[in-house]
Design a protein around this motif. Structure first.
Motif, PDB file in Angstrom:
ATOM      1  N   LEU A 185     -22.723  -2.546  -3.314  1.00  0.00           N
ATOM      2  CA  LEU A 185     -22.531  -3.070  -1.958  1.00  0.00           C
ATOM      3  C   LEU A 185     -21.254  -3.915  -1.887  1.00  0.00           C
ATOM      4  O   LEU A 185     -20.477  -3.794  -0.941  1.00  0.00           O
ATOM      5  N   ALA A 186     -21.021  -4.739  -2.886  1.00  0.00           N
ATOM      6  CA  ALA A 186     -19.785  -5.534  -2.928  1.00  0.00           C
ATOM      7  C   ALA A 186     -18.566  -4.617  -2.985  1.00  0.00           C
ATOM      8  O   ALA A 186     -17.557  -4.866  -2.316  1.00  0.00           O
ATOM      9  N   MET A 187     -18.668  -3.543  -3.756  1.00  0.00           N
ATOM     10  CA  MET A 187     -17.563  -2.591  -3.852  1.00  0.00           C
ATOM     11  C   MET A 187     -17.292  -1.933  -2.499  1.00  0.00           C
ATOM     12  O   MET A 187     -16.137  -1.764  -2.099  1.00  0.00           O
ATOM     13  N   TYR A 188     -18.358  -1.588  -1.761  1.00  0.00           N
ATOM     14  CA  TYR A 188     -18.177  -0.954  -0.450  1.00  0.00           C
ATOM     15  C   TYR A 188     -17.421  -1.881   0.497  1.00  0.00           C
ATOM     16  O   TYR A 188     -16.507  -1.459   1.207  1.00  0.00           O
ATOM     17  N   TYR A 189     -17.821  -3.156   0.532  1.00  0.00           N
ATOM     18  CA  TYR A 189     -17.159  -4.089   1.433  1.00  0.00           C
ATOM     19  C   TYR A 189     -15.701  -4.327   1.028  1.00  0.00           C
ATOM     20  O   TYR A 189     -14.833  -4.464   1.887  1.00  0.00           O
ATOM     21  N   THR A 190     -15.447  -4.375  -0.274  1.00  0.00           N
ATOM     22  CA  THR A 190     -14.067  -4.553  -0.737  1.00  0.00           C
ATOM     23  C   THR A 190     -13.204  -3.367  -0.322  1.00  0.00           C
ATOM     24  O   THR A 190     -12.103  -3.536   0.225  1.00  0.00           O
ATOM     25  N   LEU A 191     -13.701  -2.166  -0.577  1.00  0.00           N
ATOM     26  CA  LEU A 191     -12.966  -0.958  -0.202  1.00  0.00           C
ATOM     27  C   LEU A 191     -12.736  -0.911   1.307  1.00  0.00           C
ATOM     28  O   LEU A 191     -11.645  -0.583   1.780  1.00  0.00           O
ATOM     29  N   ARG A 192     -13.745  -1.272   2.062  1.00  0.00           N
ATOM     30  CA  ARG A 192     -13.623  -1.287   3.519  1.00  0.00           C
ATOM     31  C   ARG A 192     -12.576  -2.303   3.964  1.00  0.00           C
ATOM     32  O   ARG A 192     -11.749  -2.025   4.821  1.00  0.00           O
ATOM     33  N   GLY A 193     -12.622  -3.486   3.373  1.00  0.00           N
ATOM     34  CA  GLY A 193     -11.673  -4.522   3.746  1.00  0.00           C
ATOM     35  C   GLY A 193     -10.237  -4.114   3.491  1.00  0.00           C
ATOM     36  O   GLY A 193      -9.366  -4.266   4.364  1.00  0.00           O
ATOM     37  N   LEU A 210      -4.993  -1.895   5.749  1.00  0.00           N
ATOM     38  CA  LEU A 210      -3.913  -0.914   5.656  1.00  0.00           C
ATOM     39  C   LEU A 210      -3.799  -0.037   6.908  1.00  0.00           C
ATOM     40  O   LEU A 210      -2.738   0.537   7.159  1.00  0.00           O
ATOM     41  N   LEU A 211      -4.871   0.074   7.683  1.00  0.00           N
ATOM     42  CA  LEU A 211      -4.883   0.970   8.843  1.00  0.00           C
ATOM     43  C   LEU A 211      -3.717   0.765   9.819  1.00  0.00           C
ATOM     44  O   LEU A 211      -3.136   1.746  10.274  1.00  0.00           O
ATOM     45  N   PRO A 212      -3.347  -0.456  10.159  1.00  0.00           N
ATOM     46  CA  PRO A 212      -2.236  -0.605  11.116  1.00  0.00           C
ATOM     47  C   PRO A 212      -0.913  -0.001  10.629  1.00  0.00           C
ATOM     48  O   PRO A 212       0.000   0.208  11.428  1.00  0.00           O
ATOM     49  N   TYR A 213      -0.818   0.278   9.340  1.00  0.00           N
ATOM     50  CA  TYR A 213       0.432   0.789   8.773  1.00  0.00           C
ATOM     51  C   TYR A 213       0.385   2.289   8.482  1.00  0.00           C
ATOM     52  O   TYR A 213       1.312   2.828   7.898  1.00  0.00           O
ATOM     53  N   VAL A 214      -0.692   2.945   8.920  1.00  0.00           N
ATOM     54  CA  VAL A 214      -0.807   4.401   8.786  1.00  0.00           C
ATOM     55  C   VAL A 214       0.133   5.036   9.804  1.00  0.00           C
ATOM     56  O   VAL A 214       0.042   4.747  11.001  1.00  0.00           O
ATOM     57  N   GLU A 215       1.017   5.917   9.323  1.00  0.00           N
ATOM     58  CA  GLU A 215       2.038   6.474  10.218  1.00  0.00           C
ATOM     59  C   GLU A 215       2.012   7.991  10.333  1.00  0.00           C
ATOM     60  O   GLU A 215       2.573   8.539  11.264  1.00  0.00           O
ATOM     61  N   SER A 216       1.379   8.684   9.401  1.00  0.00           N
ATOM     62  CA  SER A 216       1.383  10.148   9.447  1.00  0.00           C
ATOM     63  C   SER A 216      -0.043  10.672   9.557  1.00  0.00           C
ATOM     64  O   SER A 216      -1.008   9.971   9.242  1.00  0.00           O
ATOM     65  N   THR A 217      -0.161  11.913   9.988  1.00  0.00           N
ATOM     66  CA  THR A 217      -1.475  12.543  10.092  1.00  0.00           C
ATOM     67  C   THR A 217      -2.137  12.616   8.717  1.00  0.00           C
ATOM     68  O   THR A 217      -3.342  12.399   8.596  1.00  0.00           O
ATOM     69  N   GLU A 218      -1.351  12.881   7.682  1.00  0.00           N
ATOM     70  CA  GLU A 218      -1.899  12.963   6.324  1.00  0.00           C
ATOM     71  C   GLU A 218      -2.472  11.611   5.900  1.00  0.00           C
ATOM     72  O   GLU A 218      -3.567  11.543   5.326  1.00  0.00           O
ATOM     73  N   GLN A 219      -1.741  10.543   6.182  1.00  0.00           N
ATOM     74  CA  GLN A 219      -2.242   9.206   5.864  1.00  0.00           C
ATOM     75  C   GLN A 219      -3.514   8.888   6.649  1.00  0.00           C
ATOM     76  O   GLN A 219      -4.455   8.300   6.120  1.00  0.00           O
ATOM     77  N   LEU A 220      -3.525   9.288   7.913  1.00  0.00           N
ATOM     78  CA  LEU A 220      -4.698   9.049   8.753  1.00  0.00           C
ATOM     79  C   LEU A 220      -5.915   9.782   8.209  1.00  0.00           C
ATOM     80  O   LEU A 220      -7.013   9.221   8.147  1.00  0.00           O
ATOM     81  N   MET A 221      -5.747  11.024   7.785  1.00  0.00           N
ATOM     82  CA  MET A 221      -6.871  11.787   7.248  1.00  0.00           C
ATOM     83  C   MET A 221      -7.333  11.215   5.905  1.00  0.00           C
ATOM     84  O   MET A 221      -8.533  11.177   5.624  1.00  0.00           O
ATOM     85  N   ALA A 222      -6.390  10.747   5.085  1.00  0.00           N
ATOM     86  CA  ALA A 222      -6.768  10.099   3.821  1.00  0.00           C
ATOM     87  C   ALA A 222      -7.562   8.825   4.115  1.00  0.00           C
ATOM     88  O   ALA A 222      -8.595   8.563   3.480  1.00  0.00           O
ATOM     89  N   PHE A 223      -7.100   8.046   5.086  1.00  0.00           N
ATOM     90  CA  PHE A 223      -7.838   6.855   5.500  1.00  0.00           C
ATOM     91  C   PHE A 223      -9.241   7.248   5.965  1.00  0.00           C
ATOM     92  O   PHE A 223     -10.229   6.590   5.622  1.00  0.00           O
ATOM     93  N   SER A 224      -9.341   8.316   6.746  1.00  0.00           N
ATOM     94  CA  SER A 224     -10.630   8.755   7.296  1.00  0.00           C
ATOM     95  C   SER A 224     -11.615   9.101   6.198  1.00  0.00           C
ATOM     96  O   SER A 224     -12.809   8.785   6.295  1.00  0.00           O
ATOM     97  N   VAL A 225     -11.132   9.737   5.134  1.00  0.00           N
ATOM     98  CA  VAL A 225     -12.008  10.076   4.004  1.00  0.00           C
ATOM     99  C   VAL A 225     -12.480   8.805   3.307  1.00  0.00           C
ATOM    100  O   VAL A 225     -13.677   8.614   3.077  1.00  0.00           O
ATOM    101  N   VAL A 226     -11.551   7.915   2.986  1.00  0.00           N
ATOM    102  CA  VAL A 226     -11.903   6.670   2.276  1.00  0.00           C
ATOM    103  C   VAL A 226     -12.851   5.832   3.124  1.00  0.00           C
ATOM    104  O   VAL A 226     -13.884   5.368   2.650  1.00  0.00           O
ATOM    105  N   TYR A 227     -12.507   5.651   4.393  1.00  0.00           N
ATOM    106  CA  TYR A 227     -13.337   4.826   5.262  1.00  0.00           C
ATOM    107  C   TYR A 227     -14.696   5.495   5.506  1.00  0.00           C
ATOM    108  O   TYR A 227     -15.729   4.833   5.496  1.00  0.00           O
ATOM    109  N   GLY A 228     -14.680   6.803   5.704  1.00  0.00           N
ATOM    110  CA  GLY A 228     -15.934   7.521   5.947  1.00  0.00           C
ATOM    111  C   GLY A 228     -16.895   7.436   4.784  1.00  0.00           C
ATOM    112  O   GLY A 228     -18.112   7.326   4.974  1.00  0.00           O
ATOM    113  N   LEU A 229     -16.375   7.457   3.562  1.00  0.00           N
ATOM    114  CA  LEU A 229     -17.244   7.374   2.383  1.00  0.00           C
ATOM    115  C   LEU A 229     -18.038   6.080   2.342  1.00  0.00           C
ATOM    116  O   LEU A 229     -19.125   6.042   1.774  1.00  0.00           O
ATOM    117  N   ASN A 230     -17.504   5.015   2.942  1.00  0.00           N
ATOM    118  CA  ASN A 230     -18.270   3.761   2.882  1.00  0.00           C
ATOM    119  C   ASN A 230     -18.762   3.269   4.234  1.00  0.00           C
ATOM    120  O   ASN A 230     -19.229   2.160   4.355  1.00  0.00           O
TER     121      ASN A 230
END
Length: 193
Positions: A77-85, A90-110
């Motif tokens: 649970l601590a790991m999930y919150y850390t990863l989420r945080g 980093l989200l405000p600095y996502v600039e490409s569709t590839e970065q957005l999809m990578a963010f979506s996978v990481v964020y979706g997993l937790n």
């Protein structure tokens, strides 16, 4: 509930799950698509991003249950919150569709990975027979966090003209949730029967 609320462990769980609601439902379901559109992403790209989060969330939630069964509940649970945080900051600095999809996978997993761990911790701390009512109130904290995020992110957007401050502050709050979870202690005296 009076016995549970007198236990500091209840408040650690409730506040951490309130932050969970703040960093998921209230923030993302209300503000993610407008944030993406402001950053030049097409509406369909943002919808795809949200759909990808939902798809990876299924896997992440199942994996969370497996991890909690094998490694305990607090540290995953601590790991999930850390990863989420970190991902939220980093989200405000996502600039490409590839970065957005990578963010979506990481964020979706937790996204909902916190639910199996939090409900299992509730059972460990307050007994299986009390999970319904105690976890119900912990879920109330989740929804209060979601409501607060929905409003405050809109308010901050009105002040700043963007969502950067909202996502960074939500990321910092997720790191606070990490600290709350790490301080949860389970012992024989924890169970409120």
């Amino acid at each position: 509930m009076r016995v549970a609320m007198a236990n500091p462990q209840f408040w650690l769980l409730a506040f951490s799950f309130g932050i969970c609601g703040f960093t998921t439902s209230g923030l993302f379901q209300t503000h993610l698509i407008p944030h993406g559109i402001e950053h030049g992403f097409h509406e369909m790209t943002m919808a795809t991003s949200l759909g990808l989060m939902g798809a990876t969330d299924i896997f992440g939630t199942i994996l969370s249950g497996w991890l909690c069964d094998r490694f305990g509940k607090r540290w995953p649970l601590a790991m999930y919150y850390t990863l989420r945080g970190v991902s939220l900051m980093l989200l405000p600095y996502v600039e490409s569709t590839e970065q957005l999809m990578a963010f979506s996978v990481v964020y979706g997993l937790n996204w909902l990975s916190t639910v199996p761990a939090t409900s299992a911790l509730t059972a460990d701390l307050f007994g299986k027979q009390n999970v319904g009512v105690v976890f119900g109130w912990i879920c109330f904290a989740h929804q209060m966090g979601a409501a607060l995020a929905s409003y405050s992110a809109g308010y901050l957007h009105g002040l700043a003209g963007n969502y950067t401050m909202s996502f960074i502050s939500a990321g910092l709050l997720a790191l606070v949730a990490t600290g709350l979870v790490v301080n949860i202690r389970i012992d024989a005296n924890s169970i409120a029967v």
